[in-house]
Scaffold this motif. Structure first.
Motif, mmCIF file in Angstrom:
data_model
loop_
_atom_site.group_PDB
_atom_site.id
_atom_site.type_symbol
_atom_site.label_atom_id
_atom_site.label_comp_id
_atom_site.label_asym_id
_atom_site.label_seq_id
_atom_site.Cartn_x
_atom_site.Cartn_y
_atom_site.Cartn_z
ATOM 1 N N PRO A 11 8.252 -6.699 9.618
ATOM 2 C CA PRO A 11 6.989 -5.828 10.625
ATOM 3 C C PRO A 11 5.905 -6.559 10.499
ATOM 4 C CG PRO A 11 7.422 -4.684 8.598
ATOM 5 C CD PRO A 11 8.448 -5.282 8.980
ATOM 6 N N PRO A 12 4.288 -6.836 10.844
ATOM 7 C CA PRO A 12 3.403 -7.456 10.714
ATOM 8 C C PRO A 12 2.574 -6.732 8.979
ATOM 9 C CG PRO A 12 3.184 -6.274 12.636
ATOM 10 C CD PRO A 12 4.137 -5.689 11.849
ATOM 11 N N SER A 13 2.069 -7.845 8.134
ATOM 12 C CA SER A 13 1.772 -7.865 7.187
ATOM 13 C C SER A 13 0.270 -7.401 7.194
ATOM 14 C CB SER A 13 1.151 -8.901 6.357
ATOM 15 O OG SER A 13 0.551 -9.236 5.598
ATOM 16 N N PRO A 14 0.414 -6.389 6.138
ATOM 17 C CA PRO A 14 -1.458 -5.622 5.707
ATOM 18 C C PRO A 14 -2.540 -6.821 5.572
ATOM 19 C CG PRO A 14 0.781 -4.975 4.652
ATOM 20 C CD PRO A 14 1.361 -5.132 5.080
ATOM 21 N N ALA A 15 -3.700 -5.865 5.457
ATOM 22 C CA ALA A 15 -4.713 -6.740 4.992
ATOM 23 C C ALA A 15 -5.116 -6.505 4.231
ATOM 24 C CB ALA A 15 -5.961 -7.414 6.324
ATOM 25 N N GLY A 16 -6.171 -7.483 3.678
ATOM 26 C CA GLY A 16 -6.532 -6.780 1.965
ATOM 27 C C GLY A 16 -5.888 -6.833 0.862
ATOM 28 N N PRO A 17 -5.597 -6.226 -0.064
ATOM 29 C CA PRO A 17 -5.101 -6.068 -1.680
ATOM 30 C C PRO A 17 -3.655 -6.000 -0.984
ATOM 31 C CG PRO A 17 -5.867 -3.874 -1.393
ATOM 32 C CD PRO A 17 -6.949 -4.324 -0.218
ATOM 33 N N GLU A 18 -3.283 -5.433 -0.050
ATOM 34 C CA GLU A 18 -1.678 -5.154 0.345
ATOM 35 C C GLU A 18 -1.360 -6.798 0.802
ATOM 36 O OE1 GLU A 18 -1.220 -1.801 2.266
ATOM 37 O OE2 GLU A 18 -1.776 -0.597 0.005
ATOM 38 N N ARG A 19 -2.304 -7.741 0.706
ATOM 39 C CA ARG A 19 -1.486 -8.488 1.174
ATOM 40 C C ARG A 19 -0.234 -9.290 1.016
ATOM 41 N NH1 ARG A 19 -5.181 -9.623 -2.736
ATOM 42 N NH2 ARG A 19 -4.890 -11.277 -4.015
ATOM 43 N N ALA A 20 0.471 -8.649 0.140
ATOM 44 C CA ALA A 20 1.977 -9.277 -0.805
ATOM 45 C C ALA A 20 2.668 -8.966 0.399
ATOM 46 C CB ALA A 20 1.690 -9.238 -2.172
ATOM 47 N N GLY A 21 2.637 -7.141 0.455
ATOM 48 C CA GLY A 21 3.637 -6.428 1.470
ATOM 49 C C GLY A 21 4.698 -7.354 2.029
ATOM 50 N N ILE A 22 4.328 -8.083 2.789
ATOM 51 C CA ILE A 22 4.912 -7.938 3.870
ATOM 52 C C ILE A 22 6.125 -9.393 3.503
ATOM 53 C CG2 ILE A 22 3.581 -9.989 4.565
ATOM 54 C CD1 ILE A 22 6.421 -8.103 6.625
ATOM 55 N N LEU A 23 5.768 -9.788 2.065
ATOM 56 C CA LEU A 23 6.254 -11.088 1.505
ATOM 57 C C LEU A 23 7.187 -10.171 0.600
ATOM 58 C CD1 LEU A 23 6.826 -13.923 0.995
ATOM 59 C CD2 LEU A 23 5.410 -14.234 -0.466
ATOM 60 N N ILE A 24 6.851 -9.276 -0.372
ATOM 61 C CA ILE A 24 8.113 -9.082 -0.936
ATOM 62 C C ILE A 24 9.388 -8.233 -0.661
ATOM 63 C CG2 ILE A 24 7.299 -7.493 -3.159
ATOM 64 C CD1 ILE A 24 4.977 -8.708 -3.927
ATOM 65 N N SER A 25 8.293 -7.547 -0.057
ATOM 66 C CA SER A 25 9.254 -6.991 1.368
ATOM 67 C C SER A 25 10.889 -7.102 2.029
ATOM 68 C CB SER A 25 8.744 -5.597 1.929
ATOM 69 O OG SER A 25 9.457 -5.301 3.646
ATOM 70 N N ALA A 26 10.382 -8.305 2.547
ATOM 71 C CA ALA A 26 11.243 -9.128 3.090
ATOM 72 C C ALA A 26 12.262 -9.695 2.237
ATOM 73 C CB ALA A 26 10.427 -9.970 3.806
#
Length: 273
Positions: A11-26
């Motif tokens: 899924p698309p990545s959130p912006a701001g301080p959670e910018r690493a969310g998509i990378l870590i979750s993937a």
């Protein structure tokens, strides 16, 4: 055979301080699946991650130096030696072994540089922002893989640690887009060679990423030293003297073809020179 375009996207990545969310979750998800293939990360500028049996064996981004600039620009391996080892070993998929056989690097040295390149590329991608992640099939193996691979759980923890440090730098004004310049204080302050080299290239035009490519050093390492130099008053982020504006900054190149770790064209200058 399933084509890369038909494989599921994260899924698309959130912006701001959670910018690493998509990378870590993937990374975590594909690690659990023991995924083998390529993750293509869309961002500014994004990059690629190569996985084998759920472990990360390579990562590349135009925002961070890969194994080749880390070795050549730092002077650890000479250009002619690299070219000879590449010609002898790369076509058979044994480039790393050829570097060792010729005495250019030891096995431990290859492990250090490949692991550094992987974590550095992931950090740079996360710091600059990742919007989407798409999984693709396996292709050409990376030139210098990090064998046997890095565990996604460890990478997630290391990325979180580094991004926490980066948040502290950003609170003081230092970002990946900053163009710091050396103050006059460097003339009278004792410095080790690594920090002196950074200051010598901090001219108000180069970003930390440009300096990392020019020196053959990790992007995170350069950012860490730059933060210390700014804290010590040896570098500044406010508008530099007028002469520092002469010329332009090197553009960020597009993500290279394949898995992001090919041999560069001989004679081409690295960004930030």
């Amino acid at each position: 055979m399933t084509s890369p375009a038909s494989m599921p996207s994260d899924p698309p990545s959130p912006a701001g301080p959670e910018r690493a969310g998509i990378l870590i979750s993937a990374l975590t998800r594909r690690g659990r699946e023991r995924f083998s293939g390529t993750l293509r990360l869309d961002g500014s500028p994004g990059g690629t991650v190569v996985m084998r049996d759920g472990l990360v064996i390579a990562a590349a981004s135009p925002a961070a130096p890969g194994p080749e600039p880390l070795l050549l620009r730092s002077g650890r391996v000479a250009e002619d030696d690299w070219t000879a080892a590449f010609s002898a070993g790369a076509p058979q998929g044994r480039f790393a072994g050829e570097l060792v056989r010729r005495g250019l690097l030891g096995s431990a040295g290859i492990e250090v540089v490949t692991r550094t390149a992987v974590v550095d590329a992931l950090f740079a991608m996360a710091l600059c922002g990742v919007h989407t992640c798409t999984a693709g099939l396996e292709g050409t193996p990376p030139l210098l893989p990090a064998d046997p691979g890095l565990e996604p759980g460890w990478l997630a923890r290391e990325l979180t640690r580094r991004l926490t440090r980066a948040d502290e730098w950003q609170a003081r004004g230092l970002t990946a887009q900053s163009r710091p310049w050396a103050t006059n204080a460097r003339e009278t302050t004792p410095l080790n060679d690594s920090r002196r080299e950074i200051l010598d290239r901090a001219n108000g035009r180069r970003t930390p990423r440009d300096i990392a490519f020019a020196l053959g050093r990790g992007f995170y390492s350069v950012m860490t030293d730059m933060a210390t130099l700014i804290d010590d008053g040896l570098a500044a982020l406010d508008p530099p003297p007028a002469e520092a504006h002469a010329g332009g900054a090197a553009p960020v190149p597009s993500v290279p073809e394949g898995f992001g770790l090919p041999r560069r064209e001989r004679g081409a200058a690295y960004p930030g020179e």
